[in-house]
Scaffold this motif. Structure first.
Motif, PDB file in Angstrom:
ATOM      1  N   LEU A 136     -47.684  24.010 -28.877  1.00  0.00           N
ATOM      2  CA  LEU A 136     -47.443  23.751 -27.456  1.00  0.00           C
ATOM      3  C   LEU A 136     -48.160  22.484 -27.005  1.00  0.00           C
ATOM      4  O   LEU A 136     -47.568  21.621 -26.330  1.00  0.00           O
ATOM      5  N   LEU A 137     -49.429  22.336 -27.390  1.00  0.00           N
ATOM      6  CA  LEU A 137     -50.193  21.163 -26.960  1.00  0.00           C
ATOM      7  C   LEU A 137     -49.747  19.897 -27.690  1.00  0.00           C
ATOM      8  O   LEU A 137     -49.794  18.803 -27.119  1.00  0.00           O
ATOM      9  N   LEU A 138     -49.307  20.017 -28.941  1.00  0.00           N
ATOM     10  CA  LEU A 138     -48.742  18.856 -29.636  1.00  0.00           C
ATOM     11  C   LEU A 138     -47.450  18.409 -28.953  1.00  0.00           C
ATOM     12  O   LEU A 138     -47.172  17.204 -28.871  1.00  0.00           O
ATOM     13  N   SER A 139     -46.680  19.364 -28.453  1.00  0.00           N
ATOM     14  CA  SER A 139     -45.467  19.024 -27.705  1.00  0.00           C
ATOM     15  C   SER A 139     -45.818  18.286 -26.421  1.00  0.00           C
ATOM     16  O   SER A 139     -45.136  17.321 -26.034  1.00  0.00           O
ATOM     17  N   ALA A 140     -46.885  18.730 -25.760  1.00  0.00           N
ATOM     18  CA  ALA A 140     -47.331  18.050 -24.546  1.00  0.00           C
ATOM     19  C   ALA A 140     -47.779  16.624 -24.861  1.00  0.00           C
ATOM     20  O   ALA A 140     -47.471  15.677 -24.106  1.00  0.00           O
ATOM     21  N   GLU A 141     -48.493  16.457 -25.966  1.00  0.00           N
ATOM     22  CA  GLU A 141     -48.922  15.119 -26.366  1.00  0.00           C
ATOM     23  C   GLU A 141     -47.720  14.223 -26.660  1.00  0.00           C
ATOM     24  O   GLU A 141     -47.687  13.053 -26.263  1.00  0.00           O
ATOM     25  N   ALA A 142     -46.744  14.765 -27.372  1.00  0.00           N
ATOM     26  CA  ALA A 142     -45.565  13.977 -27.724  1.00  0.00           C
ATOM     27  C   ALA A 142     -44.788  13.563 -26.477  1.00  0.00           C
ATOM     28  O   ALA A 142     -44.314  12.420 -26.378  1.00  0.00           O
ATOM     29  N   CYS A 143     -44.658  14.467 -25.525  1.00  0.00           N
ATOM     30  CA  CYS A 143     -43.931  14.132 -24.292  1.00  0.00           C
ATOM     31  C   CYS A 143     -44.662  13.045 -23.501  1.00  0.00           C
ATOM     32  O   CYS A 143     -44.034  12.116 -22.978  1.00  0.00           O
ATOM     33  N   GLY A 144     -45.974  13.168 -23.393  1.00  0.00           N
ATOM     34  CA  GLY A 144     -46.737  12.154 -22.671  1.00  0.00           C
ATOM     35  C   GLY A 144     -46.605  10.789 -23.308  1.00  0.00           C
ATOM     36  O   GLY A 144     -46.400   9.776 -22.626  1.00  0.00           O
ATOM     37  N   ALA A 145     -46.691  10.736 -24.639  1.00  0.00           N
ATOM     38  CA  ALA A 145     -46.566   9.465 -25.350  1.00  0.00           C
ATOM     39  C   ALA A 145     -45.151   8.905 -25.234  1.00  0.00           C
ATOM     40  O   ALA A 145     -44.964   7.695 -25.102  1.00  0.00           O
ATOM     41  N   ALA A 146     -44.141   9.771 -25.292  1.00  0.00           N
ATOM     42  CA  ALA A 146     -42.754   9.313 -25.167  1.00  0.00           C
ATOM     43  C   ALA A 146     -42.501   8.682 -23.806  1.00  0.00           C
ATOM     44  O   ALA A 146     -41.796   7.668 -23.693  1.00  0.00           O
ATOM     45  N   ALA A 147     -43.074   9.265 -22.753  1.00  0.00           N
ATOM     46  CA  ALA A 147     -42.919   8.695 -21.418  1.00  0.00           C
ATOM     47  C   ALA A 147     -43.479   7.279 -21.362  1.00  0.00           C
ATOM     48  O   ALA A 147     -42.863   6.371 -20.774  1.00  0.00           O
ATOM     49  N   SER A 148     -44.628   7.069 -21.973  1.00  0.00           N
ATOM     50  CA  SER A 148     -45.225   5.727 -21.984  1.00  0.00           C
ATOM     51  C   SER A 148     -44.385   4.744 -22.792  1.00  0.00           C
ATOM     52  O   SER A 148     -44.274   3.573 -22.427  1.00  0.00           O
ATOM     53  N   CYS A 149     -43.793   5.209 -23.885  1.00  0.00           N
ATOM     54  CA  CYS A 149     -42.930   4.336 -24.685  1.00  0.00           C
ATOM     55  C   CYS A 149     -41.729   3.865 -23.872  1.00  0.00           C
ATOM     56  O   CYS A 149     -41.346   2.689 -23.927  1.00  0.00           O
TER      57      CYS A 149
END
Length: 373
Positions: free
Chosen positions: A239-252
């Motif tokens: 769940l937290l890795l998914s949150a990290e991935a979403c946050g990073a994708a938004a910045s990309c």
């Protein structure tokens, strides 16, 4: 399977999202991130103290143990915003260690350690071994009880922020069955921890040699709950890795759009070319889809059956979304995109970490097949 889930965004989540958004933006600009890559600790202790003061370490810890008394759903927006700014520090491993104690610790262990975690002491998990099997019950490390003590042996890898942790919760085999044991920092002999080189340079990952480590017999978590605890950790981590991935994708996506709006080629802004516009829209749609899955998983986390399905969907979608967004960001920046100075490189490295811990997209989809059909 009939599904009837109402996706809600709680008031607490909204408040934490706003606070985390402002805090991470102010405390973790990219120049600071790049500077901390060269730092041995990997994060700013002063910023860590501010996070402690905000009460973030106790978000998902019950009030009886000094926590805020919320849930993992409220941790998600904090982790999402931290990853959006590539903020380092032991927040995630400490949160997951607290979850391990809540799921499988004895009352004495919870009463002793959880209040100290909420007060700011870091902890981490040691679950992965050199065979790199995503099945957390595949354990080769061992614990042998002799004279009221447990003698440990074996090797653990990807022990995040182990140098900052007061406690490491490690998985071992005891009497032929999986078990979890708490290792105090003082119990580690010199040389037991060795820094690893990993793709995501904002992390501090360590190899832990358990040979020669001894702990009291009461350092074992409740052995009757080991299977449930490992399953809970797997889903909480995903769940937290998914949150990290979403946050990073938004910045990309933001990083790419900003470049497309300023870079000119043949006298025109490159963002006007369809060959760049369409993939950028695809990246945005993939991110929005992944984020919807993320907050669905946060909403249903802990629900038997439904929660696991939602988390595995979120892990699969978010991993793919970040990979695509980061690759497009690198490609659209041209030759500069393939240099280390391009910030998209940092997010692509974050994507590798998020994707391959606790199972990549194909692995998650295979699990989903068993759950859904």
């Amino acid at each position: 399977m009939e599904r009837n889930v109402t996706l809600t965004f709680s008031e607490e989540q909204a408040e934490l999202l706003e606070v985390a958004q402002n805090f991470c933006r102010d405390k973790s600009p990219v120049p600071t991130v790049r500077k901390l890559i060269e730092d041995e600790l990997g994060y700013d202790p002063a910023v860590w103290q501010e996070m402690i003061a905000l009460g973030w370490l106790g978000i998902a810890v019950p009030e009886e143990f000094g926590g805020v008394g919320l849930s993992m759903a409220e941790v998600v927006p904090v982790v999402e915003q931290m990853s959006r700014r590539l903020m380092g520090g032991p927040f995630v491993p400490t949160t997951l260690a607290a979850q391990a104690l809540l799921a499988g610790g004895t009352e004495a262990q919870k009463s002793r350690i959880l209040p100290e975690i909420c007060a700011g002491k870091a902890a981490t998990l040691a679950l992965t071994e050199p065979h790199a099997d995503w099945d957390l019950t595949h354990i080769e490390a061992k614990a042998v009880e002799e004279g009221g003590k447990l003698k440990l042996s074996g090797t653990k890898i990807f022990v995040v922020d182990a140098a900052s942790a007061e406690w490491i919760i490690a998985s071992v085999m005891k009497d032929g069955k999986p078990a979890l044991v708490i290792i105090e920092k003082a119990a580690l002999p010199e040389g037991a921890l060795r820094r690893e080189v990993v793709a995501d340079e904002t992390r501090r990952s360590f190899r832990l040699e358990l040979d020669g480590v001894e702990v009291p017999a009461d350092a074992l978590l409740d052995t009757s709950r080991t299977s449930e605890t490992l399953a809970h950790i797997d889903l909480a981590s995903s769940l937290l890795l998914s949150a990290e991935a979403c946050g990073a994708a938004a910045s990309c996506v933001d990083y790419t759009v900003e470049y497309l709006k300023t870079r000119k080629q043949f006298g025109k802004l490159i963002g006007s070319y369809q060959s760049l516009k369409h993939p950028t829209v695809d990246a945005l749609v993939a991110y929005e889809t992944a984020r919807s899955h993320l907050y669905n998983a946060a909403c249903t986390f802990g629900q038997q059956g439904e929660g696991e399905i939602a988390v595995r969907m979120a892990k699969s979608e978010s991993s793919d979304a970040l990979s695509f967004a980061a690759d497009r960001a690198i490609q659209f920046h041209g030759g500069f995109g393939f240099t280390y100075e391009c910030d998209a490189q940092l997010y692509r490295r974050r994507g590798m970490w998020c994707e391959y811990l606790h199972g990549d997209g194909p692995y998650q989809r295979a699990k989903l097949a068993d759950l859904l059909f």
